[in-house]
Design an enzyme around this catalytic site. Structure first.
Site, PDB file in Angstrom:
ATOM      1  N   HIS A  72     -12.418  23.482   8.756  1.00 17.60           N
ATOM      2  CA  HIS A  72     -13.020  22.775   9.608  1.00 17.60           C
ATOM      3  C   HIS A  72     -12.389  21.695  10.130  1.00 17.60           C
ATOM      4  O   HIS A  72     -11.887  20.887   9.462  1.00 17.60           O
ATOM      5  CB  HIS A  72     -14.449  22.300   9.117  1.00 17.60           C
ATOM      6  N   TYR A 200     -23.857  15.247  10.346  1.00 14.28           N
ATOM      7  CA  TYR A 200     -24.491  13.853   9.627  1.00 14.28           C
ATOM      8  C   TYR A 200     -25.319  13.240  10.568  1.00 14.28           C
ATOM      9  O   TYR A 200     -24.871  12.643  11.284  1.00 14.28           O
ATOM     10  CB  TYR A 200     -23.362  13.094   8.983  1.00 14.28           C
ATOM     11  N   PRO A 292     -22.814  11.326  -2.285  1.00 12.93           N
ATOM     12  CA  PRO A 292     -22.493  12.107  -1.870  1.00 12.93           C
ATOM     13  C   PRO A 292     -21.994  12.290  -0.139  1.00 12.93           C
ATOM     14  O   PRO A 292     -21.413  13.046   0.295  1.00 12.93           O
ATOM     15  CB  PRO A 292     -23.519  13.596  -1.805  1.00 12.93           C
ATOM     16  N   LYS A 296     -16.793  12.878  -1.443  1.00 12.45           N
ATOM     17  CA  LYS A 296     -15.641  12.540  -2.218  1.00 12.45           C
ATOM     18  C   LYS A 296     -15.646  12.804  -3.475  1.00 12.45           C
ATOM     19  O   LYS A 296     -14.594  12.906  -4.272  1.00 12.45           O
ATOM     20  CB  LYS A 296     -15.397  11.018  -1.923  1.00 12.45           C
ATOM     21  N   TYR A 384     -11.966  10.799   5.589  1.00 10.05           N
ATOM     22  CA  TYR A 384     -12.889  11.856   5.265  1.00 10.05           C
ATOM     23  C   TYR A 384     -11.900  12.793   5.056  1.00 10.05           C
ATOM     24  O   TYR A 384     -11.994  13.769   3.775  1.00 10.05           O
ATOM     25  CB  TYR A 384     -13.735  12.150   6.659  1.00 10.05           C
TER      26      TYR A 384
HETATM   27  C1  PHB Z   1     -22.290  20.172   0.700  1.00 12.98           C
HETATM   28  O1  PHB Z   1     -21.924  21.132   1.376  1.00 12.98           O
HETATM   29  O2  PHB Z   1     -22.761  20.206  -0.325  1.00 12.98           O
HETATM   30  C2  PHB Z   1     -22.084  18.880   1.227  1.00 12.98           C
HETATM   31  C3  PHB Z   1     -21.245  18.663   2.255  1.00 12.98           C
HETATM   32  C4  PHB Z   1     -20.630  17.295   2.560  1.00 12.98           C
HETATM   33  C5  PHB Z   1     -21.299  16.388   1.980  1.00 12.98           C
HETATM   34  C6  PHB Z   1     -22.106  16.460   0.878  1.00 12.98           C
HETATM   35  C7  PHB Z   1     -22.269  17.734   0.230  1.00 12.98           C
HETATM   36  O3  PHB Z   1     -20.951  14.991   2.447  1.00 12.98           O
END
Ligand code: PHB
Ligand code: APR
Length: 389
Positions: A72, A200, A292, A296, A384
């Site tokens: 991505h 997000y 989460p 990270k 990120y």
């Molecule tokens: C996930 O795909 O489980 C996932 C992706 C991004 C995050 C946290 C979890 O920031």
């Protein structure tokens, strides 16, 4: 039993460390509290930094990842009205890789089996002794017997609830902690993702994340009060709440389906310093937890392992203790930067119960700044995709 490095914990940190050490000719034994099936049934995150993928390649465990993972080049931040695209490739020249931690763990087990590394599952009551002596001893129960594993170093890779960190006397460690009054309710479903990149989303109803594992497997999360229980959330209630929090386009594109996994994870920021005490060295969740929101957790475990494998190889192959002596400081510098980023992402995107109007206005201003400033987006993207090891 004797080995050079006793590794407590057969999660990603312990397995990757063992794999890198074995390839350099260092002997290891891994002690894991639960069965392999149990470890491989845990659904965890799925975003890998480029540095994580590079280290997996140099450990010789990337063949399936290189075939199956998704690359991505960006993510989307949204508050319903705004859709802010963070273009990692344009801003940093780098990208991120989507590959489940569970898959990565399975690949590591397969590689370790091929190496013939002893992995003792269902090893209980682990105790670590003589950490200040030339050699240490790990005592544990396994297969009905009490066993002793003598070693030069002990690597504590046993996660947040493990025994390793607690072996360091209270007066010799310092803990930093922030808990958040909400958790993430996560659902894994065999449906195509609602968007081609991660979203997000912040909203007046709280945070939501649209993520994925593949083109046919989606991972979604919604922020819920910490007192909620996953069993109390029906699939229908989850999909309905998710739809209300995602921006309009992806919400319309959402395919719902049977939840193959549903669980609630609390959010926490935690660091225990230092990462070394005598012959004991800590890595991964054993020493630190991030919420989460910045993706990270796993990546930070991997950068610890990067520093630690270099340090252990230096000590055991060349008799050079400099890497062991500097390991804690070196790893902590990167850990604290990831702590800051994860905390900032959490504050920018979550609604706090009982918050005032100022808090919501600050979140709006942060998102507005992301939308209008390339400098702000580059700062976010740089963190990120992962700071250098
Ligand atoms: C996930 O795909 O489980 C996932 C992706 C991004 C995050 C946290 C979890 O920031
Ligand atoms: N003895 C032996 N093994 C133990 C003990 C113990 N006393 N306590 C815990 N363990 C095992 C757990 O069963 C688990 O398999 O240690 C392992 C730790 O693995 P993780 O919790 O996965 O931690 P780590 O390897 O540091 O992985 C990094 O990043 O995305 C985050 O939390 C996520 O697991 C992920 C972590």
């Amino acid at each position: 039993m004797r080995t050079e490095v006793a590794i407590i914990g057969g999660g990603p940190a312990g397995l990757l460390l063992s794999q890198l050490l074995n390839r350099a000719g260092v002997d290891t034994v891994i002690l894991e509290r639960v069965s392999r099936d149990h470890v491989l049934s845990r659904i965890r995150a799925g975003v890998l930094e480029a540095g994580t993928v590079d280290l997996l390649r140099s450990a010789g465990v990337s063949a399936r990842l290189d075939r199956e993972a998704l690359i991505h080049d960006g993510v989307v931040l949204s508050d319903g009205e705004r859709m802010v695209h963070i273009d990692f490739r344009a801003l940093t020249g780098s990208s991120m890789t989507i590959y489940g931690q569970t898959e990565m763990t399975a690949d590591l087990y397969a590689a370790q089996d091929a190496m013939g590394t002893p992995i003792l599952h269902e090893a209980s009551d682990v105790e670590i002794d003589d950490l200040d002596q030339e050699n240490s001893v790990v005592r544990f129960h396994h297969g009905g017997d009490t066993k002793h594993l003598r070693c030069r170093f002990v690597a504590g890779c046993d996660g947040f609830h493990g025994v390793s960190r607690r072996t360091i006397p209270v007066g010799k460690r310092r803990e930093f902690e922030r808990t958040y009054p909400f958790g993430w309710l996560g659902v894994l479903a065999k449906v195509p993702p609602c968007h081609d990149e991660l979203i997000y989303a912040t909203s007046a109803r709280g945070f939501a994340l649209a993520s994925m594992r593949s083109k046919t497997l989606s991972r979604y999360y919604i922020q819920v009060p910490i007192k909620d229980r996953a069993e109390d959330w029906s699939d229908a209630a989850f999909w309905s709440e998710l739809t209300r929090r995602l921006p309009p386009g992806p919400a319309e594109a959402l395919t719902t389906g049977l939840a193959v996994e549903k669980s609630i994870a609390p959010l926490r920021s935690f660091v225990s310093e230092p990462l070394r005490w005598g012959n004991l060295v800590l890595a991964g969740d054993a020493a630190h937890i991030v919420p989460p929101t910045g993706a990270k957790g796993l990546n930070l475990a991997v950068s610890d392992v990067f520093y630690l494998h270099e340090a252990l190889i230096g000590a055991l192959k060349r008799g050079d203790m400099a890497g062991i002596e500097s390991y804690s400081d070196r790893a902590l510098r990167r850990i604290w930067k990831a702590m800051r980023f994860s905390w900032q992402m959490t504050m920018m995107l979550h609604r706090f119960e009982g918050e005032d109007s100022f808090a919501a206005a600050m979140r709006g201003a942060m998102l507005e700044h992301q939308q209008t400033s390339e400098t702000a987006r580059r700062e976010l993207a740089e963190n990120y995709v992962g700071l250098p090891f």
